[in-house]
Design an enzyme around this catalytic site. Structure first.
Site, PDB file in Angstrom:
ATOM      1  N   LYS A 177       0.856  -1.190   0.000  1.00 31.68           N
ATOM      2  CA  LYS A 177       0.000   0.000   0.000  1.00 31.68           C
ATOM      3  C   LYS A 177       0.889   1.237   0.000  1.00 31.68           C
ATOM      4  CE  LYS A 177      -3.104   2.601   3.037  1.00 31.68           C
ATOM      5  NZ  LYS A 177      -3.721   2.657   4.383  1.00 31.68           N
ATOM      6  N   ASP A 232      -2.273  10.397   3.742  1.00 30.10           N
ATOM      7  CA  ASP A 232      -3.676  10.045   3.899  1.00 30.10           C
ATOM      8  C   ASP A 232      -4.369  11.065   4.798  1.00 30.10           C
ATOM      9  OD1 ASP A 232      -6.137   8.847   4.050  1.00 30.10           O
ATOM     10  OD2 ASP A 232      -5.521   7.346   5.515  1.00 30.10           O
ATOM     11  N   LYS A 284      -9.617  13.152   8.503  1.00 29.84           N
ATOM     12  CA  LYS A 284      -9.144  12.765   9.829  1.00 29.84           C
ATOM     13  C   LYS A 284      -9.083  13.975  10.755  1.00 29.84           C
ATOM     14  CE  LYS A 284      -6.083   9.092   8.108  1.00 29.84           C
ATOM     15  NZ  LYS A 284      -6.577   7.943   8.889  1.00 29.84           N
ATOM     16  N   ASP A 333       1.668   6.281   5.837  1.00 29.28           N
ATOM     17  CA  ASP A 333       0.686   5.368   5.258  1.00 29.28           C
ATOM     18  C   ASP A 333       1.205   4.691   3.987  1.00 29.28           C
ATOM     19  OD1 ASP A 333      -1.746   4.232   5.880  1.00 29.28           O
ATOM     20  OD2 ASP A 333      -2.910   5.553   4.605  1.00 29.28           O
ATOM     21  N   ASP A 390     -11.956   7.331   4.280  1.00 30.07           N
ATOM     22  CA  ASP A 390     -10.732   7.092   5.050  1.00 30.07           C
ATOM     23  C   ASP A 390     -10.410   5.607   5.146  1.00 30.07           C
ATOM     24  OD1 ASP A 390      -8.485   7.786   6.506  1.00 30.07           O
ATOM     25  OD2 ASP A 390      -9.535   7.750   8.430  1.00 30.07           O
ATOM     26  N   GLU A 417      -9.434   3.836   2.685  1.00 30.31           N
ATOM     27  CA  GLU A 417      -8.976   3.886   1.293  1.00 30.31           C
ATOM     28  C   GLU A 417      -7.947   2.824   0.953  1.00 30.31           C
ATOM     29  OE1 GLU A 417      -5.454   4.967   3.097  1.00 30.31           O
ATOM     30  OE2 GLU A 417      -7.473   5.598   3.641  1.00 30.31           O
ATOM     31  N   ARG A 427      -7.807  -0.374   1.415  1.00 31.99           N
ATOM     32  CA  ARG A 427      -8.386  -1.573   0.787  1.00 31.99           C
ATOM     33  C   ARG A 427      -8.851  -1.286  -0.629  1.00 31.99           C
ATOM     34  NH1 ARG A 427     -12.415  -1.727   5.711  1.00 31.99           N
ATOM     35  NH2 ARG A 427     -10.580  -0.631   6.511  1.00 31.99           N
TER      36      ARG A 427
END
Length: 503
Positions: free
Chosen positions: A268, A273, A280, A291, A350, A352, A354
């Protein structure tokens, strides 16, 4: 920091070795290791034990200078606990002691003569790898963007490990692997620690190209138009809100036989993010530069095995993007179509990771892999479940997947980069039901790391797959803030084992 193996004839006393410092162990109850005995011609080490200057307990240390009968300028004594009970934890603690004391010495070199061949349930190769890892970790700095660099560590710069003639070949191989692993781990740390305005998807693509050039790897970078042609609607839905173009990176180390199915690592690569429209809270949002640590792990692991010239086919795949809010960003309630054709209701932008990974997991079917492992800072729920000690390991329950899980768990135990297997069960899929699409991208707060893994599992039916959630292990917060380099040691050990099986 320089490392080497010093072949030493067991018939010749180490007291004759010329060095700025020799590191030896002592036990509780005033017992000496054979190496310490060889240096104790004058009885000064025994006297230090009897006087209580060093207890012999794990972590205790004492520095002696110019003892009679030894050529070395200094002797560093390190406590190893009870005699005959030298464990991997004690050796790791001893390595920490070496790292700490070495920076305070005026010596340039040191010989490590700890009993690395006598570790319970381990061997000398493990001891060398563990010690190098600790020493290199202590040397690591992340001050590249400071106008005034941190003070460089002083002290010992060259370390030699003692080995007999029979041990030398294996010791040299272990040392080469240890250095390659440390280099790969440092790369992962470097990339993770860079802020989002430096480490963009394009920066990751450039880093992959540099690796490919240095180690003669194959590399391919797909841009937005190519991703659209592949119908990666889920991945692209995350990228819609950012001005930074997404990049899909494929890096190949084909060190095995041409016909051998590759192991594929999928990372990933969300380089920042914000949460997107489901933004967030501001507190600690700066840490969302981490991230992309899954992507950094893939690059670090590929660097390590490439330097080792590992005889195994390994492909690294990275889906890199930012997740940002804007007028073009995906909105909660939007429905997107993944590369597999399955539709997803995006209830929370959020969640995201996956959405990024599912298209990458579909893409890698073309490689007909022997196994696929995805690595992602996927869920805060995994931190709630496991804290910061173990990465979360998820996979299906059948013979092939149980074997893969056991390989990964064993590699984690061997390196101290541990994981804990979590469940994947059909009952959790109930939480992902949607009235408007094939699935929702979240399943509520209950079992959040598990439902995230269940989401990914739907895209992995055609191969053997495991998912590592590294949200709790990829970086540290607070005063020690920084990327840890995990799980590069776990994955590298796993691949070394796979290469050995492939011989």
């Amino acid at each position: 920091m320089d490392f080497s193996i010093k072949t030493h004839d067991a018939k010749t006393s180490i007291a004759t070795l010329k060095s700025g410092c020799i590191v030896v162990g002592v036990f509780e109850n005033k017992k000496l290791t054979p190496e310490a005995e060889a240096l104790d011609k004058s009885g000064e080490i025994t006297a230090a034990l009897k006087s209580g200057d060093i207890s012999g307990k794990p972590g205790s240390t004492l520095l002696l200078r110019k003892i009679a009968g030894a050529i070395a300028e200094r002797i560093l004594l390190i406590g190893l606990g009870p005699e005959g009970d030298v464990s991997d934890k004690i050796i790791s603690l001893a390595a920490l002691c070496v790292a700490r004391v070495a920076t305070t010495l005026g010596a340039n070199d040191a010989v490590i003569a700890l009993p690395l061949a006598s570790i319970k349930e381990r061997n000398q190769a493990w001891g060398i790898r563990a010690t190098v890892q600790v020493l290199r970790d202590g040397e690591y700095r992340c001050d590249g963007l400071k106008s005034k660099k941190d003070a460089a560590p002083t002290g010992v710069k060259k370390f030699a490990f003692l080995a007999t003639a029979l041990q030398t070949a294996d010791a040299k191989e272990a040392l080469a692997q240890a250095i390659a692993l440390a280099n790969g781990t440092d790369l992962t740390k470097d990339l993770g620690n860079l802020p989002g305005n430096f480490c963009t998807p394009t920066y990751l693509a450039t880093a992959a190209k540099k690796l490919a050039k240095e180690f003669k790897l194959d590399v391919e970078v797909l841009d937005r138009k190519q991703l659209e042609a592949l119908k990666m609607g889920s991945f692209l839905s995350v990228a819609r809100g950012s001005d930074q173009p997404p990049k899909f990176i494929v890096l190949k180390h084909m060190g095995g036989k041409a016909k051998d199915a590759p192991v594929v690592l999928v990372g990933k690569g969300v380089t920042f993010d914000s949460g997107g429209i489901s933004i967030k809270p501001g507190l600690s949002m700066d840490e969302m530069k981490y991230d992309m640590c899954g992507a950094a792990t893939v690059l670090g692991t590929l660097r390590a095995i490439a330097e080792m010239k590992l005889k195994l086919n390994v492909i690294g795949v990275i889906a890199a993007t930012e997740n940002m809010p804007s007028g073009s960003a995906t909105k909660p309630g939007d429905v997107v179509t993944s590369m597999s054709g399955q539709t997803i209701e995006v209830l929370n932008t959020d969640a995201e990771g996956r959405l990024v990974l599912c298209d990458a997991l579909t893409y890698v079917e073309r490689f007909k892999p022997s196994a696929v492992v995805d690595i992602a800072t996927l869920t805060g729920a995994c931190i709630t479940a496991l804290g910061h000690h173990n990465s979360g390991l998820f996979t299906r329950h059948d013979e092939a997947h149980d074997t893969l899980a056991n390989e990964l768990l064993s590699a984690g135990k061997a390196t101290g980069d541990t994981a804990w297997r979590m469940p994947i069960e059909e009952s959790y899929n109930e939480q992902l039901k949607s009235n408007f699409a094939d699935m929702a991208n979240i399943g509520g707060s209950a079992g959040g790391s598990i439902t995230a893994a269940c989401f990914l599992e739907r895209y992995t039916k055609k191969y053997t797959w495991a998912h590592l959630d590294i949200a709790g292990t990829a970086w540290k917060s607070g005063a020690a803030k920084g990327a840890t380099g995990r799980p590069v040691p776990l994955l590298t050990s796993f691949l070394i084992h796979r290469a050995a099986l492939a011989k």
